[in-house]
Write a protein that holds these residues in place. Sequence first.
Motif, PDB file in Angstrom:
ATOM      1  N   GLU A   1       0.825  -1.205   0.000  1.00  0.00           N
ATOM      2  CA  GLU A   1       0.000   0.000   0.000  1.00  0.00           C
ATOM      3  C   GLU A   1       0.863   1.261   0.000  1.00  0.00           C
ATOM      4  O   GLU A   1       1.915   1.325   0.647  1.00  0.00           O
ATOM      5  CB  GLU A   1      -0.910   0.007   1.227  1.00  0.00           C
ATOM      6  CG  GLU A   1      -1.917   1.155   1.242  1.00  0.00           C
ATOM      7  CD  GLU A   1      -2.908   1.035   2.388  1.00  0.00           C
ATOM      8  OE1 GLU A   1      -3.597   2.034   2.670  1.00  0.00           O
ATOM      9  OE2 GLU A   1      -2.980  -0.058   2.991  1.00  0.00           O
ATOM     10  N   GLY A   2       0.396   2.248  -0.762  1.00  0.00           N
ATOM     11  CA  GLY A   2       1.099   3.517  -0.812  1.00  0.00           C
ATOM     12  C   GLY A   2       0.856   4.358   0.430  1.00  0.00           C
ATOM     13  O   GLY A   2       0.038   4.019   1.289  1.00  0.00           O
ATOM     14  N   ARG A   3       1.565   5.477   0.515  1.00  0.00           N
ATOM     15  CA  ARG A   3       1.445   6.371   1.657  1.00  0.00           C
ATOM     16  C   ARG A   3       0.813   7.688   1.240  1.00  0.00           C
ATOM     17  O   ARG A   3       0.792   8.042   0.064  1.00  0.00           O
ATOM     18  CB  ARG A   3       2.827   6.632   2.263  1.00  0.00           C
ATOM     19  CG  ARG A   3       3.526   5.392   2.783  1.00  0.00           C
ATOM     20  CD  ARG A   3       4.899   5.739   3.342  1.00  0.00           C
ATOM     21  NE  ARG A   3       5.585   4.577   3.876  1.00  0.00           N
ATOM     22  CZ  ARG A   3       6.812   4.600   4.387  1.00  0.00           C
ATOM     23  NH1 ARG A   3       7.479   5.754   4.442  1.00  0.00           N
ATOM     24  NH2 ARG A   3       7.362   3.493   4.861  1.00  0.00           N
ATOM     25  N   GLY A   4       0.325   8.415   2.233  1.00  0.00           N
ATOM     26  CA  GLY A   4      -0.237   9.736   1.967  1.00  0.00           C
ATOM     27  C   GLY A   4      -1.413   9.663   1.022  1.00  0.00           C
ATOM     28  O   GLY A   4      -2.396   8.946   1.271  1.00  0.00           O
TER      29      GLY A   4
ATOM     30  N   LEU B   1      -1.679   8.137  -1.607  1.00  0.00           N
ATOM     31  CA  LEU B   1      -1.808   6.812  -2.245  1.00  0.00           C
ATOM     32  C   LEU B   1      -2.340   5.758  -1.276  1.00  0.00           C
ATOM     33  O   LEU B   1      -2.343   4.565  -1.600  1.00  0.00           O
ATOM     34  CB  LEU B   1      -0.452   6.359  -2.802  1.00  0.00           C
ATOM     35  CG  LEU B   1       0.162   7.212  -3.916  1.00  0.00           C
ATOM     36  CD1 LEU B   1       1.495   6.629  -4.354  1.00  0.00           C
ATOM     37  CD2 LEU B   1      -0.792   7.318  -5.111  1.00  0.00           C
ATOM     38  N   ALA B   2      -2.799   6.180  -0.100  1.00  0.00           N
ATOM     39  CA  ALA B   2      -3.338   5.235   0.872  1.00  0.00           C
ATOM     40  C   ALA B   2      -4.494   4.464   0.255  1.00  0.00           C
ATOM     41  O   ALA B   2      -5.385   5.046  -0.382  1.00  0.00           O
ATOM     42  CB  ALA B   2      -3.805   5.971   2.120  1.00  0.00           C
ATOM     43  N   GLY B   3      -4.483   3.154   0.421  1.00  0.00           N
ATOM     44  CA  GLY B   3      -5.516   2.295  -0.152  1.00  0.00           C
ATOM     45  C   GLY B   3      -5.217   1.850  -1.562  1.00  0.00           C
ATOM     46  O   GLY B   3      -5.899   0.966  -2.098  1.00  0.00           O
TER      47      GLY B   3
ATOM     48  N   GLY C   1       1.165   1.229  -3.822  1.00  0.00           N
ATOM     49  CA  GLY C   1       2.337   2.086  -3.950  1.00  0.00           C
ATOM     50  C   GLY C   1       3.380   1.391  -4.805  1.00  0.00           C
ATOM     51  O   GLY C   1       4.154   2.022  -5.508  1.00  0.00           O
TER      52      GLY C   1
END
Length: 328
Positions: A227-230, A232-234, A237
């Motif tokens: 999973e991505g961060r910021g 990109l959550a959900g 990533g």
Amino acid sequence: MATSDRSAADPALIRPMLAVPGPLPADDERAPDGSALWAYEVKWDGVRCVVEVASDGAVRLTTRAGNDATPRYPELASLGAQLGGRAAVLDGEVVVLDAKGRPDFGLLQRRMGVTNPRRAARLAVEYPVHLVLFDLMWLDGTSLLGRTYRERRAALAALGVSGPNWSAPGYIEGHGQEAWDATLRGGFEGVVAKRLSSRYTPGLRSPDWRKTKHLLTVDVIIGGWAEGRGGLAGLPGAVLVGLAEPEGLRYVGAVGSGMSERERHDLARYLGVIPRGGSPFANPVDVPAPHWVEPRLVAEITISGWTSGRVVRQPVWHRLRPDLTRLG
């Protein structure tokens, strides 16, 4: 006082001149008299260093970031003795060569950051480095920064630096396509084109030097995602990819660079319908909190090569391969 002026007065201040990424010059790009405008060198996959050799033979290596790398590579200490009392500042790349004579960055990583003398000495035997020298900026109290590339290379060749752990390979003039083909066949990272008339500009990225990398295209199977961060959550990533081998699906790395936001949303939908309870990979995956999926999606990526552990280097997402994907 300009940076180059300070560098001319104090060789310890010289920083590496940098190349701009871009296509190679066309082979028909020549001077009015028909002579070549460009020289071509191998692009080495290693650690760039400025090498200072004092008149007493002492050697100091400084990285692009300004860090002292001398203790890491004790096998390079005897370079100074070969210069026979001449003081010089040289530009080069520290590499570790594989059995075929090609740079292997994965092997070099085992040497990076090691400053303990005993450990560095042991690694020097197990994974000896080779210093590739390709420029000379200062010699016996005289700055060569204002000399042309051709003049500096001639002065470097005249030093006759050649040893078990260092060399000064030559270059070719005006045959960029030949250099490109030869480095591709040889498994090197790419080509650097340098204008023959160029001066050395310390610490600056100059259009007089151009770097062009060879890229490999590989079809890989997606076996999971992280999973991505910021923002990109959900969303993915990065996707976790592998290659099908007789022993099973072998994990070869995570790919996140190059994906558009739309592609991440599309991937989230596709991956959401093929979840899996455990890893589909036959080997370990060193990614925290992975989401596993059935290995049905095939993607095309570009890479700059492989590490010694058979993991992709600098992977960039290109596209899904719907012609090879099995969602049913």
